[in-house]
Design a protein around this motif. Structure first.
Motif, mmCIF file in Angstrom:
data_model
loop_
_atom_site.group_PDB
_atom_site.id
_atom_site.type_symbol
_atom_site.label_atom_id
_atom_site.label_comp_id
_atom_site.label_asym_id
_atom_site.label_seq_id
_atom_site.Cartn_x
_atom_site.Cartn_y
_atom_site.Cartn_z
ATOM 1 N N GLU A 504 0.870 -1.174 0.000
ATOM 2 C CA GLU A 504 0.000 0.000 0.000
ATOM 3 C C GLU A 504 0.906 1.223 0.000
ATOM 4 N N MET A 505 0.789 2.048 -1.029
ATOM 5 C CA MET A 505 1.733 3.143 -1.175
ATOM 6 C C MET A 505 1.139 4.285 -1.988
ATOM 7 N N GLU A 506 1.826 5.430 -1.956
ATOM 8 C CA GLU A 506 1.442 6.587 -2.742
ATOM 9 C C GLU A 506 2.365 6.681 -3.959
ATOM 10 N N ARG A 556 -12.182 5.280 -7.835
ATOM 11 C CA ARG A 556 -12.777 5.558 -6.536
ATOM 12 C C ARG A 556 -14.027 6.387 -6.805
ATOM 13 N N LEU A 585 -7.368 3.875 -3.330
ATOM 14 C CA LEU A 585 -7.910 4.243 -2.028
ATOM 15 C C LEU A 585 -8.217 5.733 -1.919
ATOM 16 N N ILE A 587 -6.696 10.077 -3.108
ATOM 17 C CA ILE A 587 -5.633 10.957 -3.599
ATOM 18 C C ILE A 587 -5.124 11.797 -2.436
ATOM 19 N N ASN A 588 -3.818 11.907 -2.322
ATOM 20 C CA ASN A 588 -3.192 12.683 -1.260
ATOM 21 C C ASN A 588 -2.184 13.642 -1.886
ATOM 22 N N ARG A 591 -1.073 12.766 -5.343
ATOM 23 C CA ARG A 591 -0.491 11.431 -5.444
ATOM 24 C C ARG A 591 -1.588 10.390 -5.225
ATOM 25 N N VAL A 593 -3.151 7.063 -3.869
ATOM 26 C CA VAL A 593 -2.944 6.100 -2.788
ATOM 27 C C VAL A 593 -3.498 4.764 -3.275
ATOM 28 N N ARG A 595 -3.571 0.363 -3.208
ATOM 29 C CA ARG A 595 -3.290 -0.938 -2.599
ATOM 30 C C ARG A 595 -3.154 -1.932 -3.743
#
Length: 633
Positions: A504-506, A556, A585, A587-588, A591, A593, A595
């Protein structure tokens, strides 16, 4: 129109109660002269359910929001296809659909040649038990679960169908389960009927009900497999079985029904376990209602349970009452030709161990599912059991089951080896697979053992299919394919669970990540709108061994009618080896997000499940046992 639909539900209750009362009075007096009225009552109740179902479907099609059920589970933006499938999307509609499937199975049975061959007393007992089930459905639907409640004035639009249910898996998953439950009602009631009848029938109930038993099992199997696929694709967590209470509820009838199929084999081939068969087959029907109690009684919490509808106490009362009845009838059932079981070293012993293992797994799952309720007896806080408990206890037992299925075909009914050379080949295949998997890096004990046994079981079934007598007799052919399919399912589970690689990463645009054999590059991020939802979408490029193999786009979504929850649309890159699976999952800061996981051999689970569901069709036709087949085969 809706008043007429509700009157039809009341009529179903009336016809079922009246027919059951007449039948009971007749049997009490030792008469069967009014049998035709019982058949008329069953047919009339089924017709009334069909009319009610047709009216509800019509209301869904025209989007009549004055009907509470239509307003609660559809809206104007929903496509016609999903409006129709909303029939079983809610508590009341799904209960009506289940009742309809039971009535359809019962009506179909009345028109079979085997039903006409039964004695009048057996027919009467069957209809008494069957009408009791239908009366209970009529009671639920006309009181606590009435799908024809109205609100006037009608709202301008409905609340919409849960986005999780707007998926092909959930379109077919519930109907298949209900068809499975409905199919098992016929053998369950017929077993009790023949046990109560004093008249001799030309055919045993196992043979009479065989088409319904097999179709009930195959539909139930297909429903469970499809439910697992839905969880894998729609819930977005990357798994297919979470030991959720509702998942467990559907698994219980399957385990008991599968055990009943094996004990029925003992009676048809060896003339044994007469009382056990009556109990297990009728228990399968009871367990379907208990599964409904778990789902609809507010007993446990689940992502797709129907709680708070008031039916729980009545479902539990019905289950306990029916359980008492079948227990008494099974104990009192007589079998003048009863024989003693063989030892554990015989094929009879292996079949019995298989049955006990299936029932033990079912009991463990039942107690674990109810543990939050049971734990309140000595604690103020309810305590649930997580996946670790189920995996630690149930998966080893399923592995033992594979070992039993591996050896059983090569053991004679009276003991001793039927073909020791092929048994040696199977054992060598198991040992060879174990070495190969170990050298390939499969070092966890349970996956290593289950994968090796699964491979050997495939070899065992292949050797068995080389025998002409097995291929020529449809039940044997079906059993071989089912067991081979189970081996494929077990093989998929052995690798896709323990050896899944997940991160799980950005990722920023142009960012690269490594997941198993896949190299993932985020090409772009999009925002957009569909007719009923807003979405963000990540465009991912997949490469393997330095070569670009495709592009996938997980989303999403935020639905207009469900603004408080965001829903992930997982995307996969299918493979018979290791499948790539990704969920967006959010957006941050620009970026994505993500999985992402690499799931080895997961698709063999769906392939095996599909074959397992289709195999019983082979044995639905007339059975003709080869003349040269030995009784020891």
């Amino acid at each position: 129109m809706y008043l007429a639909a509700y009157i039809c539900l009341l009529a179903t209750l009336f016809f079922s109660l009246a027919g059951g009362a007449v039948g009971t009075a007749q049997l009490w007096q030792g008469k069967t002269s009014e049998l035709r009225w019982l058949e008329y009552a069953q047919a009339a109740g089924s017709l009334c359910l069909l009319v009610s179902s047709g009216i509800l479907m019509y209301a869904l099609v025209i989007s009549d929001f004055s009907l509470d059920y239509v307003a609660n589970y559809t809206d104007r933006a929903l496509s016609l296809f999903y409006r129709c499938t909303a029939f079983w999307g809610g508590h009341e509609g799904s209960l009506l659909f289940w009742a309809l499937m039971v009535s359809v199975c019962g009506t179909a049975f009345l028109f079979t040649r085997t039903y006409r061959s039964l004695s009048a007393e057996t027919k009467s007992w069957f209809l008494v038990f069957f009408l009791a089930v239908m009366a209970f459905f009529g009671l639920l639907l006309s009181t606590w679960s009435n799908p024809f409640l109205r609100s006037l004035p009608a709202p301008a639009d409905g609340y919409g169908l849960n986005p999780l249910l707007q998926n092909p898996g959930m379109i077919f998953h519930p109907p298949l389960l209900f068809l499975g439950y409905g199919g098992f009602v016929i053998p369950g009631c017929l077993a009790l009927a023949q046990a109560m009848s004093t008249q001799k029938d030309p055919m045993h109930w196992i043979e009479v009900a065989r088409p319904f038993t097999l179709t009930g099992w195959l539909f139930l199997t297909a429903g469970i497999v499809l439910g697992g696929w839905w969880a894998y694709m729609e819930l977005g967590w990357g798994g297919y079985w979470a030991w959720d209470p509702v998942e467990n509820a559907s698994l219980l009838p399957w385990l008991i029904g599968t055990a009943a199929l094996h004990t029925c084999l003992m009676e048809t081939r060896r003339g044994k376990l007469h009382r056990v068969n009556i109990f297990l087959m009728s228990l399968t029907t009871v367990s379907a209602f208990f599964a409904t109690y778990l789902v609809r009684g507010g007993v446990v919490n689940s992502v797709h349970a129907f709680g708070g509808n008031g039916t729980g106490p009545y479902l539990l009362f019905f289950v306990l009452a029916f359980l008492l009845i079948i227990s008494v009838i099974s104990l009192l059932a007589k079998d003048e030709n009863a024989k003693e079981l063989g030892g554990l070293e015989t094929r009879e012993g292996f079949v019995v161990m298989t049955v006990w293992l299936l029932m033990a797994i079912g009991l463990i799952i039942l107690l674990a599912t109810l543990w939050p309720v049971i734990s309140t007896l000595w604690s103020d806080r309810s305590m649930g059991l997580d996946q670790h408990f189920y995996n630690s206890v149930c998966l080893p037992l399923f592995t033992v089951l594979l070992a039993l299925l591996l050896v059983c075909p090569w053991i004679r009914w009276q003991g001793g080896t039927r073909n020791w050379r092929r048994l040696v080949i199977v054992a060598a295949a198991c040992c060879g697979a174990l070495v190969i998997y170990w050298r390939a890096g499969v070092t966890q004990a349970l996956p290593l053992m289950s994968a090796s046994l699964s491979t050997a079981l495939l070899v065992s079934m292949g050797l068995l299919l080389m025998e002409k007598s097995v291929r020529a007799w449809r039940p044997s052919l079906m059993a071989c394919i089912v067991h081979a399919s189970l081996a494929l399912v077990a093989l998929g589970i052995s690798f896709s669970g323990p050896y899944k690689q997940e991160v799980e990463m950005e990722l920023a645009r142009g960012g690269v990540a490594r997941v198993g054999q896949y190299e993932v590059t985020l090409l772009n991020l999009y925002e957009g709108r569909d007719a009923t939802f807003e979405f963000i979408e990540a465009e991912l490029q997949l490469a393997s061994d330095g070569k670009v193999i495709g592009t996938i786009s997980p989303q999403r979504r935020l639905y207009d009618k469900f603004p408080s929850s965001a829903f992930s649309e997982a995307t996969t890159y299918p493979s018979l080896g290791s499948e790539f699976y990704v969920t967006l999952l959010g957006i941050n800061g620009g970026r994505a997000v993500l999985r992402m996981s690499s799931n080895p051999l997961v698709n063999w689970l769906w392939i095996g499940g599909a074959l397992m569901s289709l195999a019983p069709f082979i044995a639905l036709g007339r059975r003709r046992r080869p003349e040269n087949q030995s009784a020891e085969d």
